[in-house]
Design a protein around this motif. Structure first.
Motif, short mmCIF file in Angstrom:
data_model
loop_
_atom_site.label_atom_id
_atom_site.label_comp_id
_atom_site.label_asym_id
_atom_site.label_seq_id
_atom_site.Cartn_x
_atom_site.Cartn_y
_atom_site.Cartn_z
N ALA A 95 57.29 -77.66 110.93
CA ALA A 95 57.15 -76.25 111.35
C ALA A 95 58.52 -75.64 111.64
O ALA A 95 58.78 -74.49 111.29
N LEU A 96 59.41 -76.39 112.27
CA LEU A 96 60.76 -75.90 112.54
C LEU A 96 61.54 -75.68 111.25
O LEU A 96 62.27 -74.70 111.10
N VAL A 97 61.34 -76.57 110.30
CA VAL A 97 62.02 -76.44 109.00
C VAL A 97 61.49 -75.23 108.26
O VAL A 97 62.25 -74.39 107.77
N ARG A 98 60.17 -75.12 108.17
CA ARG A 98 59.54 -73.99 107.45
C ARG A 98 59.88 -72.66 108.10
O ARG A 98 59.97 -71.65 107.42
N GLY A 99 60.08 -72.66 109.42
CA GLY A 99 60.45 -71.44 110.13
C GLY A 99 61.91 -71.08 109.99
O GLY A 99 62.36 -70.07 110.50
N GLY A 100 62.67 -71.93 109.30
CA GLY A 100 64.08 -71.65 109.08
C GLY A 100 64.97 -71.94 110.27
O GLY A 100 66.12 -71.53 110.31
N GLU A 101 64.44 -72.65 111.25
CA GLU A 101 65.22 -72.93 112.45
C GLU A 101 66.17 -74.10 112.27
O GLU A 101 67.27 -74.09 112.80
N ILE A 102 65.74 -75.12 111.53
CA ILE A 102 66.58 -76.30 111.32
C ILE A 102 67.20 -76.21 109.93
O ILE A 102 66.48 -75.98 108.96
N PRO A 103 68.52 -76.40 109.84
CA PRO A 103 69.17 -76.33 108.53
C PRO A 103 68.82 -77.54 107.68
O PRO A 103 68.99 -78.68 108.09
N GLY A 104 68.27 -77.27 106.51
CA GLY A 104 67.91 -78.33 105.59
C GLY A 104 67.82 -77.80 104.18
O GLY A 104 67.97 -76.60 103.94
N ARG A 105 67.58 -78.69 103.26
CA ARG A 105 67.49 -78.29 101.85
C ARG A 105 66.40 -79.10 101.19
O ARG A 105 66.25 -80.29 101.45
N LYS A 106 65.66 -78.44 100.32
CA LYS A 106 64.64 -79.14 99.56
C LYS A 106 65.30 -79.74 98.32
O LYS A 106 66.00 -79.06 97.59
N VAL A 107 65.10 -81.03 98.13
CA VAL A 107 65.62 -81.74 96.97
C VAL A 107 64.40 -82.22 96.21
O VAL A 107 63.70 -83.14 96.67
N GLY A 108 64.11 -81.57 95.11
CA GLY A 108 62.85 -81.85 94.41
C GLY A 108 61.72 -81.37 95.29
O GLY A 108 61.68 -80.21 95.69
N ARG A 109 60.84 -82.26 95.65
CA ARG A 109 59.70 -81.91 96.51
C ARG A 109 59.90 -82.37 97.95
O ARG A 109 59.02 -82.20 98.78
N GLU A 110 61.04 -82.95 98.24
CA GLU A 110 61.30 -83.53 99.56
C GLU A 110 62.40 -82.76 100.29
O GLU A 110 63.33 -82.25 99.68
N TRP A 111 62.30 -82.69 101.62
CA TRP A 111 63.32 -82.08 102.45
C TRP A 111 64.37 -83.10 102.83
O TRP A 111 64.05 -84.27 103.07
N ARG A 112 65.64 -82.65 102.89
CA ARG A 112 66.74 -83.49 103.33
C ARG A 112 67.59 -82.70 104.32
O ARG A 112 67.73 -81.48 104.21
N PHE A 113 68.19 -83.43 105.28
CA PHE A 113 68.95 -82.81 106.36
C PHE A 113 70.21 -83.59 106.63
O PHE A 113 70.17 -84.82 106.67
N LEU A 114 71.33 -82.89 106.78
CA LEU A 114 72.55 -83.56 107.21
C LEU A 114 72.47 -83.73 108.72
O LEU A 114 72.28 -82.76 109.46
N LYS A 115 72.59 -84.97 109.17
CA LYS A 115 72.46 -85.27 110.59
C LYS A 115 73.46 -84.47 111.42
O LYS A 115 73.12 -83.97 112.50
N ALA A 116 74.68 -84.29 110.90
CA ALA A 116 75.70 -83.53 111.63
C ALA A 116 75.27 -82.07 111.84
O ALA A 116 75.49 -81.50 112.91
#
Length: 129
Positions: free
Chosen positions: A30-51
């Protein structure tokens, strides 16, 4: 993590993000979909830089964070609101139980009705009562 990867380069999956934040996968998503947490969709999966996730956590409650749209804030009366896309959205607490909410969502799905319209109708009837 291999020898060439530093902790700042570490990439997290959604499951790892949830574990890192100590929240459920549903909450993390929900946080990802709401644009609150920085991440990127790679194919069908979400990925996040821990930093970047760590930086996001460290910004919570700072002026930099308050300037972002989509950030839930409290007004002078204690109500919750957020601004997004030039519009202000106000959070409403409906006087219904979770079971009633589930029944309303099930009914909306069954009847092909937009849940927002169903909630608006419910509120209109509640205000008239």
């Amino acid at each position: 993590m291999n020898a060439a990867t530093t902790p700042t380069d570490e990439v997290l999956t959604l499951e790892e993000l949830a574990a890192y934040l100590k929240v459920s996968e549903t909450t993390a998503y929900a946080l990802v979909r709401g644009g609150e947490i920085p991440g990127r969709k790679v194919g069908r999966e979400w990925r996040f830089l821990k930093a970047r996730v760590t930086h996001w956590l460290m910004q919570a409650g700072t002026e930099e964070d308050m300037d972002k749209t989509g950030f839930v804030q409290r007004d002078d009366l204690g109500g919750e609101f957020k601004q997004e896309g030039g519009q202000e959205y106000v959070a409403l607490w409906l006087p219904i139980t979770r079971e009633e909410k589930a029944a309303q969502i099930e009914k909306a799905t069954r009847d092909g009705v937009n849940v927002s319209e169903l909630v608006a109708d419910y509120l209109r009837s509640w205000v008239k009562a």
